[in-house]
Design an enzyme around this catalytic site. Structure first.
Site, PDB file in Angstrom:
ATOM      1  N   CYS A   1      22.501   1.461 -14.352  1.00 51.69           N
ATOM      2  CA  CYS A   1      21.643   0.033 -14.172  1.00 51.69           C
ATOM      3  C   CYS A   1      20.574  -0.126 -15.199  1.00 51.69           C
ATOM      4  O   CYS A   1      20.352   0.690 -16.122  1.00 51.69           O
ATOM      5  CB  CYS A   1      20.967   0.144 -12.745  1.00 51.69           C
TER       6      CYS A   1
ATOM      7  N   CYS B   1       9.899  -2.799  -4.655  1.00 57.07           N
ATOM      8  CA  CYS B   1       9.827  -3.832  -3.948  1.00 57.07           C
ATOM      9  C   CYS B   1      10.049  -4.958  -4.663  1.00 57.07           C
ATOM     10  O   CYS B   1       9.942  -5.050  -6.001  1.00 57.07           O
ATOM     11  CB  CYS B   1       8.336  -3.950  -3.156  1.00 57.07           C
TER      12      CYS B   1
ATOM     13  N   ILE C   1      22.237  -1.707 -19.696  1.00 52.91           N
ATOM     14  CA  ILE C   1      22.334  -2.763 -18.787  1.00 52.91           C
ATOM     15  C   ILE C   1      21.584  -3.910 -19.042  1.00 52.91           C
ATOM     16  O   ILE C   1      21.730  -5.104 -18.781  1.00 52.91           O
ATOM     17  CB  ILE C   1      22.591  -2.146 -17.433  1.00 52.91           C
TER      18      ILE C   1
ATOM     19  N   SER D   1      17.500  -4.178 -19.184  1.00 46.53           N
ATOM     20  CA  SER D   1      15.950  -3.880 -19.019  1.00 46.53           C
ATOM     21  C   SER D   1      15.514  -2.726 -19.662  1.00 46.53           C
ATOM     22  O   SER D   1      16.399  -1.521 -19.602  1.00 46.53           O
ATOM     23  CB  SER D   1      15.431  -4.242 -17.737  1.00 46.53           C
TER      24      SER D   1
ATOM     25  N   GLU E   1      14.293  -7.397 -21.990  1.00 49.16           N
ATOM     26  CA  GLU E   1      13.596  -8.276 -20.830  1.00 49.16           C
ATOM     27  C   GLU E   1      12.079  -7.956 -20.653  1.00 49.16           C
ATOM     28  O   GLU E   1      11.753  -7.758 -19.427  1.00 49.16           O
ATOM     29  CB  GLU E   1      14.547  -7.982 -19.606  1.00 49.16           C
TER      30      GLU E   1
ATOM     31  N   GLU F   1       0.950  -1.249   0.018  1.00 50.25           N
ATOM     32  CA  GLU F   1       0.022   0.117  -0.160  1.00 50.25           C
ATOM     33  C   GLU F   1       0.824   1.067   0.061  1.00 50.25           C
ATOM     34  O   GLU F   1       0.431   2.314  -0.541  1.00 50.25           O
ATOM     35  CB  GLU F   1      -0.838   0.028   1.106  1.00 50.25           C
TER      36      GLU F   1
ATOM     37  N   HIS G   1      18.071   5.739 -11.182  1.00 52.90           N
ATOM     38  CA  HIS G   1      17.335   5.572 -10.152  1.00 52.90           C
ATOM     39  C   HIS G   1      16.671   6.918  -9.937  1.00 52.90           C
ATOM     40  O   HIS G   1      15.903   7.240  -8.733  1.00 52.90           O
ATOM     41  CB  HIS G   1      18.047   5.193  -8.745  1.00 52.90           C
TER      42      HIS G   1
END
Length: 783
Positions: free
Chosen positions: A753, A543, A458, A460, A511, A28, A721
């Site tokens: 990344c 997550c 990298i 994906s 990917e 949540e 990120h």
């Protein structure tokens, strides 16, 4: 329990946990935070979502039978960032933005700047939290940093721990606020840009302690009886000066007037020489991790200072999902009873690192389910142990024995594959060795014909709503395999065409078929089990669902070949085959505890070795075997590192050494202190290593140069990120710094990344700028 004449009614710790998951049983918090970032949720609505999650956690733990409930374990992004905000350690570049407190908080974590003209500000660095897969935000401190208690990011009137203590009290729940310890906070920080040579954040200990003393005073005034101060940095090797800082810190805080009782928690290993320092201090309680550092149980009886304190024995594993051997844990606790003032029981560390609730899962085989315990089940284990220590009750003793029998049955039922074990037994040194790098490089140059400063990504690409919807429809049975394959092929076609249009030299298939870089392989290998709701926070709103590695590992057939071969059929440029390395698969799974990790890593490596060969047979000329977790699993104590690195490097080389000389092997690493593993990076013997470097401002290149690293390297030139799009000039500046350290013919150009978490509206301009900057650097290198 120990007596304190100044506060005779203070509750005992008894049975507790050191922390609890905070993302919500169904993620949540992730959804609320991301809706706020997207402008679809107000700050008030985000605050309300946080209050609801906190209330649910506090009432659940209070009703579980725990005698002490941790508080202040909630965070909108990261507990280290929360601490920096609590002590007002906000770097000037974020203050200058003039944003509301909540947006300043998120800017520190994610940066600021987008295509709508917002001022461009890079975020704080992010790296791994000790030897876990959790990432924390690295504070920046300088000589001018002035600590003072500050209101929390959401704009409350007092510091976050006080506000949340009062919030829980209003619900009728007495909590034990948890704060990151002051010494660990400083040891995890880095000097701010422009700090003078020789400055270290630990130089700021005394003013920070004054700030902490004031926070403790406010907590006591609010009614808090206990406060937990986490000092996990002392599970690692520390200098005499750092141990002296620990001593000074707790002399000062223990002497502070009008304070709560103090529980100092060390976890992720044995506290070593820090334990006698804390035992001699005037703090009332110490928590020790007897799962990762069982040797502490032998040291405790020799420390007379502990006879005046509460020892919180961390005997239930807070980092793995296996049921505790409760009779053994009870025996460990019983052996300590005569050596300490009083004894409490706990998890070894915060339960942040495990999923919420096993009862939410419907998939595990009953034999496997019997072996498992998630956060809620671990709370029940702690409660049962606490009952066993408080009184001799035959019913409790019977439940302990039953739990021990379940553990033994579970281990006996673990999957065994004699064919895999025979292959492991037949391994010889040559199975882990390739031809010398110079020979391989010549063969690869001839086969690939790549330019200097070759550009790539990298692995994906963004996971669009359409891609996620297709996977969901496949799982739900609304889409058959043929229809799913068509959709994934369509996405691969789009990604290949985009990369060709942007001018990248080495392509990837993007990917789209992978929800997670470990889970994807776990679902295709025997010996693993996946969860439905076993989410664990990795960083911020990110997550993951770590798979459960419970038995011998075997590959039943190709796992990635279909997708890579299809991508390669669409282009004449080389397409990388994309695999996750054996160490990372172990690090990002919950791994069986009934055999040495080296044996498990070799089983995974054999499966990957077979996959590499099948990729080669399908015409794939470059194979990337990612090991972002190599540094993550590095033991915190130097004495334990050689053994780990031996099996970790052996496993990687076993996975890759079957490749032909002309097949170029890449690996990727991110978000870690790479200086600790430079020699190991060389020992992997990969042809090209791509590595996170943007947030750390290319600092890793100096380490590589000092170590004489002589293979291909691709330092990330921009941070994926953060939602900000780097300019061409910014990338060019990063490349100019890289070229000064690495010869252009060995230098690769790539993001930090994978791009899965970003959107195409960010990815396309960022890669366009990256390719343009690489072309500029290529021209400059020639002339």
């Amino acid at each position: 329990m120990i007596d304190n004449p100044t506060r005779p009614t203070d509750p005992a710790i008894g049975s507790t946990v050191l922390g609890y998951p905070r993302i919500g049983p169904r993620r949540e918090l992730k959804r609320a935070v991301e809706r706020y970032w997207a402008g679809r949720l107000s700050a008030e609505e985000l605050a309300a979502a946080g209050r609801e999650l906190r209330a649910r956690t506090w009432t659940e733990l209070a009703g579980s039978g725990l005698t002490s409930v941790p508080g202040n374990t909630f965070s909108l992004y990261d507990q280290v960032l929360d601490t920096a905000v609590m002590v007002d350690a906000v770097p000037p570049r974020f203050r200058a933005l003039g944003l509301p407190p909540l947006d300043t908080y998120f800017a520190m974590a994610r940066g600021r700047g987008d295509r709508e003209g917002h001022e461009d500000v890079v975020p704080l660095e992010m790296t791994k939290w000790f030897d876990t897969n959790y990432h924390y935000i690295v504070p920046e401190l300088g000589p001018g940093t002035a600590f003072a208690p500050a209101g929390e990011a959401a704009g409350d009137q007092d510091v976050k721990p006080v506000s949340e203590y009062r919030e829980a009290a209003a619900l009728g729940v007495e909590t034990r606020p948890v704060l990151l310890g002051p010494v660990t906070f400083l040891l995890l920080s880095k000097p701010a840009p422009g700090a003078p040579a020789g400055f270290a954040p630990l130089d700021l200990l005394d003013p920070l302690l004054e700030c902490y003393a004031e926070v403790l005073r406010r907590l006591a005034a609010a009614g808090a009886a206990w406060v937990q101060l986490d000092e996990p940095a002392f599970a690692a090797d520390r200098t005499g000066a750092e141990l002296a800082a620990l001593r000074r810190a707790y002399e000062r805080l223990a002497a502070a007037p009008d304070r709560p009782r103090l529980l100092v928690a060390g976890y992720f290993g044995d506290l070593g020489p820090a334990l006698p320092v804390l035992a001699d201090s005037a703090v009332e309680a110490i928590a020790v991790d007897l799962v990762a550092g069982p040797e502490a149980a032998r040291e405790i009886p020799a420390l007379p200072g502990l006879r005046r304190k509460t020892l919180v024995a961390g005997v239930v594993d807070g980092r793995n999902v296996w049921r505790a051997d409760l009779p053994a844990a009870a025996a460990t606790c019983a052996s300590l009873l005569g050596s300490v003032g009083s004894l409490a029981v706990s998890t070894s560390c915060s339960l942040l690192h495990v999923p919420y609730d096993l009862d939410a899962e419907t998939g595990p085989d009953p034999r496997l389910r019997e072996r498992l315990a998630f956060a809620r089940q671990k709370v029940a284990e702690v409660v049962l142990l606490g009952e066993a220590l408080r009184a001799h009750d035959p019913a409790v003793t019977g439940r302990l024995a039953e739990a021990g029998e379940a553990v033994r049955r579970g281990r006996a039922s673990a999957r065994r594959d004699d064919r895999v074990r025979a292959r492991i037994a037949a391994l010889r040194p040559h199975h882990r060795r390739r031809a010398p790098y110079a020979e391989r490089a010549r063969a690869q140059d001839e086969r690939l014909g790549l330019p200097p400063l070759a550009t790539t990504t990298i692995g994906s690409f963004p996971q669009t709503d359409q891609v996620r919807r297709a996977r969901g429809e496949l799982r739900a049975g609304r889409l058959d395999e043929a229809g799913y394959t068509r959709r994934m092929r369509g996405e691969i076609e789009r990604v290949i065409a985009l990369q060709e249009r942007l001018g990248l030299d080495v392509l990837v298939h993007g990917e789209p078929e992978r929800s997670d870089m470990v889970q994807y392989f776990a679902e295709r290998l025997e010996g693993f089990a996946a969860t439905e709701h076993g989410w664990v926070q990795s960083y911020g709103s990110r997550c993951v669902r770590p798979p459960i590695l419970h038995g011998d590992v075997a590959r039943t057939g190709p796992m990635t070949v279909e997708w890579s071969a299809y991508a390669q059929s669409l282009t004449s440029r080389p397409v990388k085959g994309m695999l996750t390395g054996p160490v990372t698969i172990l690090a990002w799974s919950f791994v069986r505890d009934d055999q040495p990790p080296a044996a498990t890593a070799d089983q995974v490596a054999l499966a990957l070795r077979d996959e590499v060969r099948d990729l080669e047979a399908a015409g794939i000329r470059i194979v990337q075997v990612d090991e972002p977790a190599l540094r993550e699993l590095l033991p915190l104590r130097a004495a334990d590192r050689p053994g780990y690195l031996r099996w970790a490097l052996d496993a990687f080389r076993l996975a890759t050494a079957g490749a032909a000389d002309a097949t170029q092997i890449h690996t990727h690493m991110c978000y870690a202190e790479f200086g600790d593993v430079i020699a190991a990076i060389d020992g992997l013997d990969a042809d090209v290593t791509t590595i996170e470097a943007a947030r750390s401002r290319m600092a890793v290149l100096g380490d590589l140069r000092a170590a004489g690293f002589g293979r291909g390297v691709g330092p990330g030139v921009y941070d994926i990120h953060s939602p900000r799009v780097p300019s061409e000039d910014e990338v060019a500046e990063a490349l100019a710094a890289a070229v000064r350290t690495v010869p252009a013919e060995r230098l690769w150009v790539n993001p930090d990344c994978g791009l899965k978490t970003r959107g195409y509206e960010e990815v396309e301009p960022a890669l366009r700028h990256m390719v343009a900057a690489a072309r500029r650097a290529r021209v400059a290198a020639r002339g």
